[in-house]
Design a protein around this motif. Sequence first.
Motif, PDB file in Angstrom:
ATOM      1  N   ARG A 109       0.823  -1.209   0.000  1.00 32.16           N
ATOM      2  CA  ARG A 109       0.000   0.000   0.000  1.00 32.16           C
ATOM      3  C   ARG A 109       0.856   1.258   0.000  1.00 32.16           C
ATOM      4  O   ARG A 109       0.380   2.343  -0.359  1.00 32.16           O
ATOM      5  CB  ARG A 109      -0.921   0.003   1.218  1.00 32.16           C
ATOM      6  N   ILE A 110       2.106   1.145   0.405  1.00 34.01           N
ATOM      7  CA  ILE A 110       2.985   2.316   0.430  1.00 34.01           C
ATOM      8  C   ILE A 110       3.174   2.855  -0.976  1.00 34.01           C
ATOM      9  O   ILE A 110       3.121   4.069  -1.212  1.00 34.01           O
ATOM     10  CB  ILE A 110       4.332   1.964   1.084  1.00 34.01           C
ATOM     11  N   ALA A 111       3.372   1.946  -1.932  1.00 37.86           N
ATOM     12  CA  ALA A 111       3.512   2.373  -3.325  1.00 37.86           C
ATOM     13  C   ALA A 111       2.165   2.484  -4.014  1.00 37.86           C
ATOM     14  O   ALA A 111       1.904   3.430  -4.761  1.00 37.86           O
ATOM     15  CB  ALA A 111       4.408   1.387  -4.079  1.00 37.86           C
ATOM     16  N   GLY A 112       1.271   1.516  -3.754  1.00 34.45           N
ATOM     17  CA  GLY A 112       0.008   1.491  -4.464  1.00 34.45           C
ATOM     18  C   GLY A 112      -0.911   2.641  -4.103  1.00 34.45           C
ATOM     19  O   GLY A 112      -1.572   3.203  -4.977  1.00 34.45           O
ATOM     20  N   LEU A 113      -0.962   3.011  -2.826  1.00 35.41           N
ATOM     21  CA  LEU A 113      -1.843   4.098  -2.386  1.00 35.41           C
ATOM     22  C   LEU A 113      -1.066   5.377  -2.084  1.00 35.41           C
ATOM     23  O   LEU A 113      -1.562   6.474  -2.330  1.00 35.41           O
ATOM     24  CB  LEU A 113      -2.624   3.662  -1.143  1.00 35.41           C
ATOM     25  N   GLY A 114       0.148   5.221  -1.571  1.00 35.97           N
ATOM     26  CA  GLY A 114       0.920   6.395  -1.196  1.00 35.97           C
ATOM     27  C   GLY A 114       1.832   6.932  -2.276  1.00 35.97           C
ATOM     28  O   GLY A 114       2.357   8.033  -2.150  1.00 35.97           O
ATOM     29  N   GLY A 115       2.072   6.161  -3.323  1.00 38.81           N
ATOM     30  CA  GLY A 115       2.935   6.623  -4.402  1.00 38.81           C
ATOM     31  C   GLY A 115       4.385   6.778  -4.009  1.00 38.81           C
ATOM     32  O   GLY A 115       5.119   7.557  -4.628  1.00 38.81           O
ATOM     33  N   SER A 116       4.846   6.049  -3.003  1.00 39.89           N
ATOM     34  CA  SER A 116       6.225   6.168  -2.532  1.00 39.89           C
ATOM     35  C   SER A 116       6.961   4.845  -2.756  1.00 39.89           C
ATOM     36  O   SER A 116       6.369   3.760  -2.689  1.00 39.89           O
ATOM     37  CB  SER A 116       6.243   6.514  -1.039  1.00 39.89           C
ATOM     38  N   ASP A 117       8.272   4.955  -2.990  1.00 43.44           N
ATOM     39  CA  ASP A 117       9.090   3.757  -3.186  1.00 43.44           C
ATOM     40  C   ASP A 117       9.777   3.334  -1.895  1.00 43.44           C
ATOM     41  O   ASP A 117      10.777   2.611  -1.909  1.00 43.44           O
ATOM     42  CB  ASP A 117      10.129   4.001  -4.280  1.00 43.44           C
ATOM     43  N   MET A 118       9.262   3.756  -0.751  1.00 48.13           N
ATOM     44  CA  MET A 118       9.854   3.411   0.536  1.00 48.13           C
ATOM     45  C   MET A 118       9.840   1.897   0.745  1.00 48.13           C
ATOM     46  O   MET A 118       8.846   1.230   0.470  1.00 48.13           O
ATOM     47  CB  MET A 118       9.056   4.101   1.666  1.00 48.13           C
ATOM     48  N   ASP A 119      10.966   1.357   1.247  1.00 44.99           N
ATOM     49  CA  ASP A 119      11.027  -0.078   1.490  1.00 44.99           C
ATOM     50  C   ASP A 119      10.435  -0.417   2.846  1.00 44.99           C
ATOM     51  O   ASP A 119      10.175   0.463   3.678  1.00 44.99           O
ATOM     52  CB  ASP A 119      12.472  -0.582   1.405  1.00 44.99           C
ATOM     53  N   ALA A 120      10.195  -1.697   3.076  1.00 48.02           N
ATOM     54  CA  ALA A 120       9.518  -2.156   4.290  1.00 48.02           C
ATOM     55  C   ALA A 120      10.319  -1.814   5.545  1.00 48.02           C
ATOM     56  O   ALA A 120       9.755  -1.407   6.569  1.00 48.02           O
ATOM     57  CB  ALA A 120       9.252  -3.654   4.209  1.00 48.02           C
ATOM     58  N   ALA A 121      11.640  -1.981   5.502  1.00 47.62           N
ATOM     59  CA  ALA A 121      12.456  -1.723   6.691  1.00 47.62           C
ATOM     60  C   ALA A 121      12.380  -0.263   7.119  1.00 47.62           C
ATOM     61  O   ALA A 121      12.304   0.042   8.315  1.00 47.62           O
ATOM     62  CB  ALA A 121      13.906  -2.123   6.411  1.00 47.62           C
ATOM     63  N   THR A 122      12.385   0.647   6.139  1.00 46.98           N
ATOM     64  CA  THR A 122      12.284   2.070   6.470  1.00 46.98           C
ATOM     65  C   THR A 122      10.935   2.384   7.100  1.00 46.98           C
ATOM     66  O   THR A 122      10.847   3.131   8.083  1.00 46.98           O
ATOM     67  CB  THR A 122      12.477   2.912   5.201  1.00 46.98           C
ATOM     68  N   ALA A 123       9.872   1.818   6.552  1.00 45.60           N
ATOM     69  CA  ALA A 123       8.537   2.070   7.091  1.00 45.60           C
ATOM     70  C   ALA A 123       8.419   1.564   8.523  1.00 45.60           C
ATOM     71  O   ALA A 123       7.891   2.260   9.402  1.00 45.60           O
ATOM     72  CB  ALA A 123       7.490   1.409   6.206  1.00 45.60           C
ATOM     73  N   VAL A 124       8.921   0.368   8.786  1.00 44.78           N
ATOM     74  CA  VAL A 124       8.852  -0.176  10.143  1.00 44.78           C
ATOM     75  C   VAL A 124       9.696   0.661  11.097  1.00 44.78           C
ATOM     76  O   VAL A 124       9.297   0.915  12.250  1.00 44.78           O
ATOM     77  CB  VAL A 124       9.301  -1.647  10.143  1.00 44.78           C
ATOM     78  N   GLY A 125      10.855   1.124  10.638  1.00 44.21           N
ATOM     79  CA  GLY A 125      11.693   1.963  11.483  1.00 44.21           C
ATOM     80  C   GLY A 125      11.009   3.269  11.874  1.00 44.21           C
ATOM     81  O   GLY A 125      11.125   3.725  13.019  1.00 44.21           O
ATOM     82  N   ILE A 126      10.303   3.875  10.937  1.00 43.20           N
ATOM     83  CA  ILE A 126       9.567   5.104  11.241  1.00 43.20           C
ATOM     84  C   ILE A 126       8.496   4.838  12.290  1.00 43.20           C
ATOM     85  O   ILE A 126       8.342   5.598  13.259  1.00 43.20           O
ATOM     86  CB  ILE A 126       8.952   5.679   9.953  1.00 43.20           C
ATOM     87  N   LEU A 127       7.753   3.766  12.123  1.00 45.94           N
ATOM     88  CA  LEU A 127       6.698   3.437  13.085  1.00 45.94           C
ATOM     89  C   LEU A 127       7.285   3.190  14.471  1.00 45.94           C
ATOM     90  O   LEU A 127       6.710   3.613  15.487  1.00 45.94           O
ATOM     91  CB  LEU A 127       5.907   2.223  12.603  1.00 45.94           C
ATOM     92  N   GLU A 128       8.425   2.510  14.526  1.00 40.72           N
ATOM     93  CA  GLU A 128       9.063   2.250  15.826  1.00 40.72           C
ATOM     94  C   GLU A 128       9.477   3.555  16.492  1.00 40.72           C
ATOM     95  O   GLU A 128       9.287   3.730  17.706  1.00 40.72           O
ATOM     96  CB  GLU A 128      10.272   1.340  15.631  1.00 40.72           C
ATOM     97  N   ARG A 129      10.057   4.484  15.734  1.00 42.79           N
ATOM     98  CA  ARG A 129      10.491   5.747  16.321  1.00 42.79           C
ATOM     99  C   ARG A 129       9.301   6.590  16.795  1.00 42.79           C
ATOM    100  O   ARG A 129       9.447   7.414  17.690  1.00 42.79           O
ATOM    101  CB  ARG A 129      11.325   6.539  15.311  1.00 42.79           C
ATOM    102  N   LEU A 130       8.159   6.375  16.199  1.00 43.29           N
ATOM    103  CA  LEU A 130       6.947   7.081  16.631  1.00 43.29           C
ATOM    104  C   LEU A 130       6.277   6.407  17.817  1.00 43.29           C
ATOM    105  O   LEU A 130       5.284   6.944  18.342  1.00 43.29           O
ATOM    106  CB  LEU A 130       5.947   7.170  15.469  1.00 43.29           C
ATOM    107  N   GLY A 131       6.779   5.260  18.229  1.00 43.52           N
ATOM    108  CA  GLY A 131       6.215   4.573  19.391  1.00 43.52           C
ATOM    109  C   GLY A 131       5.319   3.414  19.060  1.00 43.52           C
ATOM    110  O   GLY A 131       4.734   2.808  19.966  1.00 43.52           O
ATOM    111  N   PHE A 132       5.202   3.048  17.778  1.00 43.13           N
ATOM    112  CA  PHE A 132       4.387   1.900  17.383  1.00 43.13           C
ATOM    113  C   PHE A 132       5.261   0.647  17.465  1.00 43.13           C
ATOM    114  O   PHE A 132       6.111   0.411  16.603  1.00 43.13           O
ATOM    115  CB  PHE A 132       3.859   2.079  15.956  1.00 43.13           C
ATOM    116  N   ALA A 133       5.051  -0.146  18.490  1.00 42.91           N
ATOM    117  CA  ALA A 133       5.901  -1.320  18.699  1.00 42.91           C
ATOM    118  C   ALA A 133       5.423  -2.465  17.809  1.00 42.91           C
ATOM    119  O   ALA A 133       4.248  -2.846  17.864  1.00 42.91           O
ATOM    120  CB  ALA A 133       5.843  -1.747  20.164  1.00 42.91           C
TER     121      ALA A 133
END
Length: 831
Positions: free
Chosen positions: A411-435
């Motif tokens: 959905r990151i590419a399909g809905l968000g139009g971004s080429d962000m990889d899975a590891a980067t997305a999970v890292g962002i969520l972790e830094r925001l407090g989403f365990a």
Amino acid sequence: MKFSLSWLKQHLETEASLEQITAALNTIGLEVEGVEDRGAALAPFRIAHVIEAVQHPNADRLRACQVDVGDGVIRSVVCGAPNARTGMKAVLGLPGAVVPANGMVLKVGEIRGVKSEGMMCSARELGLGEDHDGIIDLPADAPVGEVYARWAGLDEAVVEISVTPNRGDALSIRGIARDLAAAGLGTLKPFAPAPVASVYPSPLRWVLDDAESCPWVVGRAVRGVTNGPSPKWLQDRLVSIGLRPINALVDVTNFFTYDLGRPLHVFDVAKVKGSELSLRRGRDGESFLALNGKDVAVTTEDLVIADAEAVESLAGIMGGEHSGSDEATREVFIECALFDPVRIALSGRRHDLRSDARARFERGIDPALLPAALEAATAMIIELCGGEASEISSAGAEPAWQRQASLRFERIAGLGGSDMDAATAVGILERLGFAPVSQDAEKVTVAVPSWRNDIAGSGKLAQAPTLEAGRAARAAEGCALVEPECDLLEEVLRIQGLDRIPAVSLPVASPVPPASLTPKQSRATLARRVLAARGMLDCVSFGFLDSKVAASFPPLGSAADWTPPAALRLENPIAADLDQMRPTPLASLLQAASRNAARGYSDLGLVELGAAYRDITPEGQLSVVVGLRTGETPRHWAEAARGVDAMDAKGDALAVLAALGVPAAAISVTTDAPGYYHPGRSGVLRQGPKTVLAIFGEIHPKLREEMGISGPAVACEVFLDAVAEPKKRKKAVPELPSFQPLQRDFAFLVDASVPAENLLRAARGAERALITEVALFDRYAGDKLPEGKVSLALQVTLQPREKSLTDAEIEAVGAKIVAAVTKATGATLRG
């Protein structure tokens, strides 16, 4: 939401500059509304040493000073301040500096014959206060030559951001720091306040009578406090964001409101009656004096905090004067509660009370933060005011806020139009407090942190049961619920940077763009333009008005005892006299004409394209164009001014219908206009017996008097929904007859009660192949005619198409016209 850079750095370990921070805030969705940098305005002002200050030789109230600013050059400065003296330290503005208070640019000059190379300033001149009795007198250890703003700690910037309604966590400096740390601008410092030892039992305990409005509340007392002004660092923090320091106890609560987004309140224990504080609904007749000086009469829909005798606070919004802390306070009780956002929002709106606490509670706060916030506030109060803490008193329990949400990586590419990889997305969520709870190649499931109650998962919602009950009610009504996956996608996209989402054009549906207006919209605009071209001013008014005024405008065909439908009454009007959806835009135009007449503009024409409301269904909202004329017609050199009459309104209505393609021959006139028109000077334009196209006529004299219009007033209402759309036809070759038309006049004697329209219609139908136009050009009623009779003269236009008409053919057509009119109306041809 405002914060200073130094305050932000109490939560964020960063070396980022102000420009980097503001740029990052914009890209992560916390839009920067402004940056106030007092240090930039005060940069040219230096700390100076007055080497010598003597009496000005040519002025009694001036002193000639020799000043050193640490650059090896001794400057001559003329000063009028009474406290200017030898040896003092002052603030000097050098040539080229701009005085903040008045914008004056300092220059080298002479004052009464003595050279002056700068200006020693007062606090008011630097915009730092109202003191103007003398120049700023600095301590003896102030460093000569140093920039004054830097030495005084006035050089830090204050940033203001806009916060969307769903981001209650961003109404705290720690929440902003968390977002910036997730965006890579530093590291979020840990927050884990140490527990404060309890020395004695709490003198007050909580009684929770409304668990739906307040599921959890904690509090504790601190005795032996000395309340007074807060320290300079705390005052500077509050002043930098626009808050006024009050006293140490109150300043601590304001500090944590912004620091953690956790509103607190303190009660003076000595002023509380009894040993209990109750969280309950208000009762009829109860009121209290709020901290803003306003008497608040609470209702049964309000949540209040009350002692044994009276209400002490409107919960979550504003405390009361009676139990507030002051210099005499020796024991204080800290309130830290969790309130229902909907209850707080409705109470705040009901009483028109705005506060920093309300802004946070109505957006939702961190339901798990209460114990830590209470410990931090207790420690700060003891640090600043002394004393010792009691045991913690609590009621209710921490709600079940724990929930999960999932994000599919595609959905990151399909809905968000971004080429962000899975590891980067999970890292962002972790830094925001989403365990992360679980993860595979396709998706990640995370535990939503307590401070993000805007992200709802499949489990129980934050601050249950209220929000959960509201969500269930919406689902029962068939309302769509936003899936949390979209919320997680938004988080990873904004933290990566909204500016990094590529711009993608929408697909082109057709090489030729469709029309921007539908045929219905085009016709509505045309109708309004026709009346505007006839001298009327375009108006836009409210679609609602006073229900008493609405009662004077019954729809066509309504009963004599008609009243405005109760279903069209507004439950929450913006004003007491705007509580009913209007039955016709004419009512709004008459009010506008009345206001213009009261200001001397009695001769005018107004037009409005708007809605008339008959019932709550879509079909009950009619699209109407209304034209209103009052006073006299415009003065012209060839024609004297006269009062407007019903025929002016009829002409307006016919002009609109003609522009919309309604043939004049298809229109008939009846006299059954609604009761707000003059019964003898009005009419209804119909197409067939049932279709009402328009109403026109003179406004009823009684209504004119009620509306405050003294002169004549006429109006027309054209119902656009009733006008059929013209049929689409292929463009035909225009018919251009080769023969000249000819005209014949006929004068008929007819009963005065017979409408002229009947004669016109009968004449048109006598010979449709030849007759192209029939017009009434004269009406005569006089003593030479029989009683009850009038003479109507018609002009008939004949257009031959195949050959010129002979006299015999013309006479035959004339005979048909006379016969048709006589048969239809009983009229006779005058000799």
